[in-house]
Design a protein around this motif. Structure first.
Motif, PDB file in Angstrom:
ATOM      1  N   UNK B  20      98.901  37.613 -88.898  1.00 26.51           N
ATOM      2  CA  UNK B  20      97.931  36.800 -89.658  1.00 26.51           C
ATOM      3  C   UNK B  20      96.560  37.457 -89.650  1.00 26.51           C
ATOM      4  N   UNK B  21      96.171  38.024 -88.509  1.00 26.00           N
ATOM      5  CA  UNK B  21      94.888  38.725 -88.453  1.00 26.00           C
ATOM      6  C   UNK B  21      94.933  39.963 -89.348  1.00 26.00           C
ATOM      7  N   UNK B  22      96.062  40.687 -89.311  1.00 24.50           N
ATOM      8  CA  UNK B  22      96.146  41.922 -90.108  1.00 24.50           C
ATOM      9  C   UNK B  22      96.027  41.619 -91.604  1.00 24.50           C
ATOM     10  N   UNK B  23      96.631  40.532 -92.054  1.00 22.47           N
ATOM     11  CA  UNK B  23      96.518  40.213 -93.484  1.00 22.47           C
ATOM     12  C   UNK B  23      95.098  39.758 -93.826  1.00 22.47           C
ATOM     13  N   UNK B  24      94.433  39.073 -92.888  1.00 24.66           N
ATOM     14  CA  UNK B  24      93.033  38.681 -93.108  1.00 24.66           C
ATOM     15  C   UNK B  24      92.150  39.923 -93.139  1.00 24.66           C
ATOM     16  N   UNK B  25      92.462  40.881 -92.258  1.00 25.66           N
ATOM     17  CA  UNK B  25      91.710  42.141 -92.226  1.00 25.66           C
ATOM     18  C   UNK B  25      91.869  42.900 -93.546  1.00 25.66           C
ATOM     19  N   UNK B  26      93.086  42.909 -94.087  1.00 27.78           N
ATOM     20  CA  UNK B  26      93.317  43.588 -95.363  1.00 27.78           C
ATOM     21  C   UNK B  26      92.487  42.938 -96.470  1.00 27.78           C
ATOM     22  N   UNK B  27      92.441  41.612 -96.476  1.00 27.94           N
ATOM     23  CA  UNK B  27      91.622  40.905 -97.482  1.00 27.94           C
ATOM     24  C   UNK B  27      90.150  41.254 -97.304  1.00 27.94           C
ATOM     25  N   UNK B  28      89.712  41.315 -96.046  1.00 27.10           N
ATOM     26  CA  UNK B  28      88.311  41.632 -95.782  1.00 27.10           C
ATOM     27  C   UNK B  28      87.977  43.044 -96.271  1.00 27.10           C
ATOM     28  N   UNK B  29      88.866  44.000 -96.014  1.00 30.00           N
ATOM     29  CA  UNK B  29      88.581  45.387 -96.415  1.00 30.00           C
ATOM     30  C   UNK B  29      88.469  45.504 -97.934  1.00 30.00           C
ATOM     31  N   UNK B  30      89.301  44.760 -98.639  1.00 29.29           N
ATOM     32  CA  UNK B  30      89.196  44.756-100.106  1.00 29.29           C
ATOM     33  C   UNK B  30      87.849  44.177-100.546  1.00 29.29           C
ATOM     34  N   UNK B  31      87.443  43.088 -99.895  1.00 30.39           N
ATOM     35  CA  UNK B  31      86.144  42.479-100.211  1.00 30.39           C
ATOM     36  C   UNK B  31      85.004  43.429 -99.875  1.00 30.39           C
ATOM     37  N   UNK B  32      85.144  44.122 -98.746  1.00 28.52           N
ATOM     38  CA  UNK B  32      84.092  45.055 -98.330  1.00 28.52           C
ATOM     39  C   UNK B  32      83.965  46.199 -99.354  1.00 28.52           C
ATOM     40  N   UNK B  33      85.107  46.707 -99.796  1.00 29.67           N
ATOM     41  CA  UNK B  33      85.078  47.782-100.802  1.00 29.67           C
ATOM     42  C   UNK B  33      84.413  47.298-102.090  1.00 29.67           C
ATOM     43  N   UNK B  34      84.742  46.085-102.482  1.00 27.99           N
ATOM     44  CA  UNK B  34      84.153  45.514-103.694  1.00 27.99           C
ATOM     45  C   UNK B  34      82.638  45.382-103.539  1.00 27.99           C
ATOM     46  N   UNK B  35      82.216  44.801-102.408  1.00 31.88           N
ATOM     47  CA  UNK B  35      80.781  44.607-102.176  1.00 31.88           C
ATOM     48  C   UNK B  35      80.069  45.946-102.047  1.00 31.88           C
ATOM     49  N   UNK B  36      80.706  46.911-101.375  1.00 33.56           N
ATOM     50  CA  UNK B  36      80.085  48.231-101.196  1.00 33.56           C
ATOM     51  C   UNK B  36      79.955  48.940-102.540  1.00 33.56           C
ATOM     52  N   UNK B  37      80.956  48.769-103.377  1.00 30.89           N
ATOM     53  CA  UNK B  37      80.901  49.353-104.715  1.00 30.89           C
ATOM     54  C   UNK B  37      79.728  48.804-105.510  1.00 30.89           C
TER      55      UNK B  37
END
Lengths: 231, 112
Positions: B20-37
């Motif tokens: 469950x943490x790993x899937x939340x982490x994956x969602x966070x990384x996608x959000x981080x990439x979006x925000x960083x972009x």
């Protein structure tokens, strides 16, 4: 408060948008018994359960765990003490199988999730919650509470939309857990389940609760859930 | 029935080790990439390096990521599951706030 209550919400006042939802409401759950909370739709059942489980902060009132007043009740703090909340909406992680979530619960409590599954009679633990029927999902949720080693269960409308087989299974499981010392409290409209399962009954009307001492006659429960008066 | 009375630290460790943490982490990384972009595009538009670390902008981006992640957790009711395990939303989101600034800082150092 009952001297033996494991968890209790006392003198709870709650208003939203200027409308009083709970008025000096009281409810508790006692080890070894099944307590039911009945009332018409909109009477305040879910709000009272949410306050009891630390999911909603009341205007006034208090929550006690084994007699001790909690300063800032929250679901996570109560859960660490032994509460499990089973709300009326879906709450398992939709992207993971039931087995993965049961394993997490068992790891947290040091319990055995396979034993919990066998005890409850949950099936298809290799499926995601969305692939389960309502009855299978409800038993899976109960198995998770058992995996956590919960000593108090708060369930909101657990019998709603269940087929007779799962209704009987769930009711038998709640009785089994109560016989094992668990304090079980549920709110429901299912009069048959209330009559068949409950040892104690609270009724709520316009946000105010009362104990119903003699509720074994169906018309009494019908009255409080509204069926007996055109509700 | 097993007696409860669990420690929050143990629950937190189990959560961090769970799928469950790993899937939340994956969602966070996608959000981080979006925000960083989005931040990088803004920096490039202003004539700066897209990987520059701007504390105020990074804080805003972090808030955006955490609010969105909280929405992803709460919408299906998973906050109740985590609550039943003994974990509140704030403690769940904390490592992602730390991770946001670590990733942003590391990227800025690498870009020098």
């Amino acid at each position: 408060m009952s001297a033996t209550a494991r968890i209790a919400a006392e003198a709870v006042d709650l208003s939203r948008g200027g409308r009083a939802i709970l008025r000096q409401a009281y409810v508790d759950a006692v080890p070894g018994t099944i307590t039911a909370l009945v009332g018409r739709i909109g009477a305040g059942k879910t709000s009272l359960l949410r306050v009891l489980a630390g999911r909603m902060r009341p205007d006034r009132g208090q929550v006690r765990w084994e007699g001790e007043r909690l300063r800032r009740p929250s679901l996570e703090a109560l859960a660490r003490a032994g509460l499990a909340l089973l709300p009326d909406h879906a709450w398992l992680a939709p992207q993971h199988t039931l087995g993965v979530q049961l394993a997490l619960a068992a790891r947290v409590s040091g319990g055995d999730w396979r034993a919990a599954v066998a005890r409850v009679g949950a099936t298809r633990v290799d499926r995601r919650p969305g692939d389960l029927s309502t009855g299978e999902r409800r038993l899976g949720e109960l198995a998770l509470a058992v995996s956590l080693g919960a000593t108090a269960l708060v369930l909101d409308e657990p019998f709603r939309e269940l087929d007779p087989m799962h209704r009987d299974r769930l009711g038998a499981c709640l009785r089994d857990l109560a016989d094992d010392g668990c304090a079980v409290l549920f709110a429901d409209h299912d009069v048959e389940s209330v009559l068949a399962r409950a040892d104690r009954l609270f009724a709520i009307e316009e946000g105010a609760t009362r104990v119903v001492p003699d509720f074994r006659e169906r018309p009494v429960v019908d009255w409080y859930v509204g069926w007996g008066r055109g509700g | 029935m097993a007696r409860a009375g669990r420690s929050g630290v143990a629950a937190y460790g189990c959560w961090l080790a769970s799928p469950l943490f790993r899937s939340t982490l994956a969602s966070f990384l996608l959000l981080w990439l979006l925000a960083k972009g989005m931040l990088g595009a803004g920096s490039a538009f202003a004539g700066d390096s897209p990987l520059t670390f701007r504390p105020f902008a990074e804080t805003l981006a972090c808030l955006f990521e955490l609010v969105t992640l909280a929405h992803f957790i709460r919408r299906p009711g998973t906050d109740v599951l985590l609550g039943n395990i003994g974990l509140g939303l704030a403690i769940i989101l904390l490592p992602f706030a730390v991770l946001h600034f670590l990733l942003g800082g590391a990227l800025a150092v690498l870009a020098r």
